[in-house]
Motif scaffolding. Structure first.
Motif, mmCIF file in Angstrom:
data_model
loop_
_atom_site.group_PDB
_atom_site.id
_atom_site.type_symbol
_atom_site.label_atom_id
_atom_site.label_comp_id
_atom_site.label_asym_id
_atom_site.label_seq_id
_atom_site.Cartn_x
_atom_site.Cartn_y
_atom_site.Cartn_z
ATOM 1 N N LEU A 110 0.908 -1.341 -0.131
ATOM 2 C CA LEU A 110 0.148 -0.220 -0.276
ATOM 3 C C LEU A 110 0.453 1.310 -0.232
ATOM 4 O O LEU A 110 0.314 2.007 -0.789
ATOM 5 N N LYS A 111 2.145 1.846 0.782
ATOM 6 C CA LYS A 111 2.686 2.704 1.124
ATOM 7 C C LYS A 111 3.460 2.552 0.335
ATOM 8 O O LYS A 111 4.221 4.006 -0.186
ATOM 9 N N LYS A 112 4.999 1.332 -0.501
ATOM 10 C CA LYS A 112 5.595 1.719 -0.727
ATOM 11 C C LYS A 112 5.896 1.637 -2.428
ATOM 12 O O LYS A 112 6.388 2.449 -3.198
ATOM 13 N N VAL A 113 4.667 0.050 -2.462
ATOM 14 C CA VAL A 113 4.214 -0.291 -4.104
ATOM 15 C C VAL A 113 3.557 0.337 -5.227
ATOM 16 O O VAL A 113 3.251 1.384 -6.044
ATOM 17 N N GLY A 114 2.482 1.294 -4.227
ATOM 18 C CA GLY A 114 1.382 2.087 -4.500
ATOM 19 C C GLY A 114 -0.019 1.037 -4.985
ATOM 20 O O GLY A 114 -0.674 1.560 -6.142
ATOM 21 N N TYR A 115 0.230 -0.237 -5.027
ATOM 22 C CA TYR A 115 -0.716 -1.322 -5.261
ATOM 23 C C TYR A 115 -2.663 -0.943 -4.339
ATOM 24 O O TYR A 115 -2.098 -0.827 -2.975
ATOM 25 N N ASP A 116 -3.768 -1.160 -4.290
ATOM 26 C CA ASP A 116 -4.362 -1.278 -3.463
ATOM 27 C C ASP A 116 -5.136 -3.184 -4.518
ATOM 28 O O ASP A 116 -5.039 -2.933 -5.454
ATOM 29 N N THR A 117 -6.417 -2.776 -4.129
ATOM 30 C CA THR A 117 -7.146 -4.235 -3.685
ATOM 31 C C THR A 117 -8.600 -3.715 -5.011
ATOM 32 O O THR A 117 -9.174 -2.960 -4.315
ATOM 33 N N LEU A 118 -8.921 -3.946 -5.867
ATOM 34 C CA LEU A 118 -10.584 -4.001 -6.818
ATOM 35 C C LEU A 118 -10.834 -5.551 -7.192
ATOM 36 O O LEU A 118 -10.110 -6.543 -8.289
ATOM 37 N N GLU A 129 -10.885 6.739 -15.061
ATOM 38 C CA GLU A 129 -12.018 5.841 -15.103
ATOM 39 C C GLU A 129 -12.206 4.240 -15.986
ATOM 40 O O GLU A 129 -13.375 3.795 -15.491
ATOM 41 N N ASN A 130 -12.075 4.776 -17.073
ATOM 42 C CA ASN A 130 -11.522 3.198 -18.312
ATOM 43 C C ASN A 130 -12.039 2.205 -17.885
ATOM 44 O O ASN A 130 -11.749 1.769 -17.592
ATOM 45 N N GLN A 131 -10.295 2.785 -17.339
ATOM 46 C CA GLN A 131 -9.014 1.761 -16.584
ATOM 47 C C GLN A 131 -10.313 0.554 -15.456
ATOM 48 O O GLN A 131 -10.397 -0.387 -14.837
ATOM 49 N N LYS A 132 -11.272 1.514 -13.968
ATOM 50 C CA LYS A 132 -11.942 1.193 -13.342
ATOM 51 C C LYS A 132 -12.615 0.512 -14.010
ATOM 52 O O LYS A 132 -13.101 -0.809 -13.899
ATOM 53 N N THR A 133 -12.998 0.946 -15.232
ATOM 54 C CA THR A 133 -14.281 0.171 -15.658
ATOM 55 C C THR A 133 -13.791 -0.940 -16.331
ATOM 56 O O THR A 133 -15.231 -1.934 -16.238
ATOM 57 N N ALA A 134 -12.981 -0.649 -16.336
ATOM 58 C CA ALA A 134 -12.484 -2.258 -17.126
ATOM 59 C C ALA A 134 -12.351 -3.371 -16.389
ATOM 60 O O ALA A 134 -12.806 -4.436 -16.745
ATOM 61 N N ILE A 135 -11.885 -3.007 -15.669
ATOM 62 C CA ILE A 135 -11.481 -4.282 -14.252
ATOM 63 C C ILE A 135 -12.941 -4.567 -13.806
ATOM 64 O O ILE A 135 -12.786 -5.748 -13.890
ATOM 65 N N MET A 136 -13.372 -3.459 -13.432
ATOM 66 C CA MET A 136 -15.122 -3.214 -13.372
ATOM 67 C C MET A 136 -15.607 -5.356 -13.864
ATOM 68 O O MET A 136 -16.143 -5.673 -13.404
ATOM 69 N N GLY A 137 -15.158 -4.703 -15.024
ATOM 70 C CA GLY A 137 -15.778 -5.403 -15.913
ATOM 71 C C GLY A 137 -15.542 -7.335 -16.073
ATOM 72 O O GLY A 137 -16.278 -7.568 -16.237
ATOM 73 N N VAL A 138 -14.778 -6.949 -16.438
ATOM 74 C CA VAL A 138 -13.478 -8.444 -16.196
ATOM 75 C C VAL A 138 -14.001 -8.954 -14.636
ATOM 76 O O VAL A 138 -14.425 -10.104 -14.644
ATOM 77 N N HIS A 152 -18.237 -12.107 -3.361
ATOM 78 C CA HIS A 152 -19.556 -12.116 -3.405
ATOM 79 C C HIS A 152 -20.478 -10.303 -2.408
ATOM 80 O O HIS A 152 -21.219 -10.151 -2.254
ATOM 81 N N PHE A 153 -19.011 -9.130 -2.068
ATOM 82 C CA PHE A 153 -18.705 -7.991 -1.962
ATOM 83 C C PHE A 153 -19.717 -7.265 -3.063
ATOM 84 O O PHE A 153 -20.073 -6.071 -3.170
ATOM 85 N N LEU A 154 -18.596 -7.845 -4.660
ATOM 86 C CA LEU A 154 -19.826 -7.238 -5.594
ATOM 87 C C LEU A 154 -21.303 -6.542 -5.532
ATOM 88 O O LEU A 154 -22.005 -5.205 -5.370
ATOM 89 N N ARG A 155 -22.182 -7.138 -4.433
ATOM 90 C CA ARG A 155 -23.421 -7.244 -4.585
ATOM 91 C C ARG A 155 -23.769 -5.995 -3.764
ATOM 92 O O ARG A 155 -24.931 -5.426 -3.767
ATOM 93 N N ALA A 156 -23.157 -6.084 -2.765
ATOM 94 C CA ALA A 156 -22.983 -5.183 -1.571
ATOM 95 C C ALA A 156 -22.886 -3.470 -2.379
ATOM 96 O O ALA A 156 -23.107 -3.007 -0.967
ATOM 97 N N GLY A 157 -22.725 -3.455 -3.719
ATOM 98 C CA GLY A 157 -22.141 -2.397 -3.075
ATOM 99 C C GLY A 157 -20.467 -1.978 -3.969
ATOM 100 O O GLY A 157 -19.967 -1.799 -2.201
ATOM 101 N N ILE A 158 -19.647 -1.152 -4.740
ATOM 102 C CA ILE A 158 -18.661 -0.635 -4.269
ATOM 103 C C ILE A 158 -18.102 0.502 -4.754
ATOM 104 O O ILE A 158 -19.377 1.128 -5.952
ATOM 105 N N SER A 159 -17.722 1.668 -3.898
ATOM 106 C CA SER A 159 -17.450 2.894 -4.509
ATOM 107 C C SER A 159 -16.119 2.847 -4.857
ATOM 108 O O SER A 159 -14.971 2.583 -4.069
ATOM 109 N N VAL A 160 -16.168 3.027 -6.432
ATOM 110 C CA VAL A 160 -14.545 2.833 -6.937
ATOM 111 C C VAL A 160 -13.873 4.443 -7.458
ATOM 112 O O VAL A 160 -14.896 5.419 -7.759
#
Length: 160
Positions: A110-118, A129-138, A152-160
């Motif tokens: 999170l701090k050194k490499v700069g990744y997050d989970t999606l 926004e295009n990259q986020k949408t593409a990953i959500m589609g996959v 299953h958390f996808l059904r609960a709603g994600i704020s991206v």
């Protein structure tokens, strides 16, 4: 790693102690110069005692149980490489592979490499926004959601 302000104040304390200045006077001067960032009076007094006893090093001595630093450039590069090879890899798997703690892995990611989970996949933190949408589609394609049943958390709603 010691904060530069603390290191500087310890050096000044050492100098003023050699000059014969009393700890309470040092504290007043430090408070004027450093304000909220100044060392506590008891800390200055303790360091004066150490210097009187002959200590010359201003750095903290290693203590039993004190964690040794494993967040070096080699470890950071190894974590980044593992994620690039397999974006579904977990922090537990990375920790086992590199023999470091899960907490260190999490900090590096999170701090050194700069990744997050999606969608349980490691991705760079700053996506368009295009990259986020593409990953959500996959993530929503059935063949990929079958790979990771924890979507299953996808059904609960994600704020991206």
């Amino acid at each position: 790693m010691m904060d530069s302000s603390r290191s500087e104040q310890r050096t000044i304390t050492q100098f003023l102690q050699r000059e014969g200045e009393h700890a309470s006077q040092m504290y007043r001067r430090m408070k004027e110069a450093y304000g909220e960032q100044s060392l506590a009076g008891c800390t200055i007094f303790r360091w004066c005692q150490r210097y009187e006893a002959g200590r010359v090093n201003i750095k903290d001595l290693p203590r039993p149980g004190q964690a040794h630093v494993v967040t070096n450039s080699t470890t950071i590069l190894a974590v980044d490489e593992l994620i690039r090879q397999n974006c579904w890899i977990t922090t537990r798997e990375i920790a086992a592979e590199l023999s470091i703690s899960k907490g260190n892995v999490h900090h590096i990611i999170l701090k050194k490499v700069g990744y997050d989970t999606l969608c349980a996949q490691w991705v760079p933190k700053h996506l368009s926004e295009n990259q986020k949408t593409a990953i959500m589609g996959v993530c929503l394609i059935p063949q990929f959601s079958a790979l990771k049943p924890s979507t299953h958390f996808l059904r609960a709603g994600i704020s991206v």
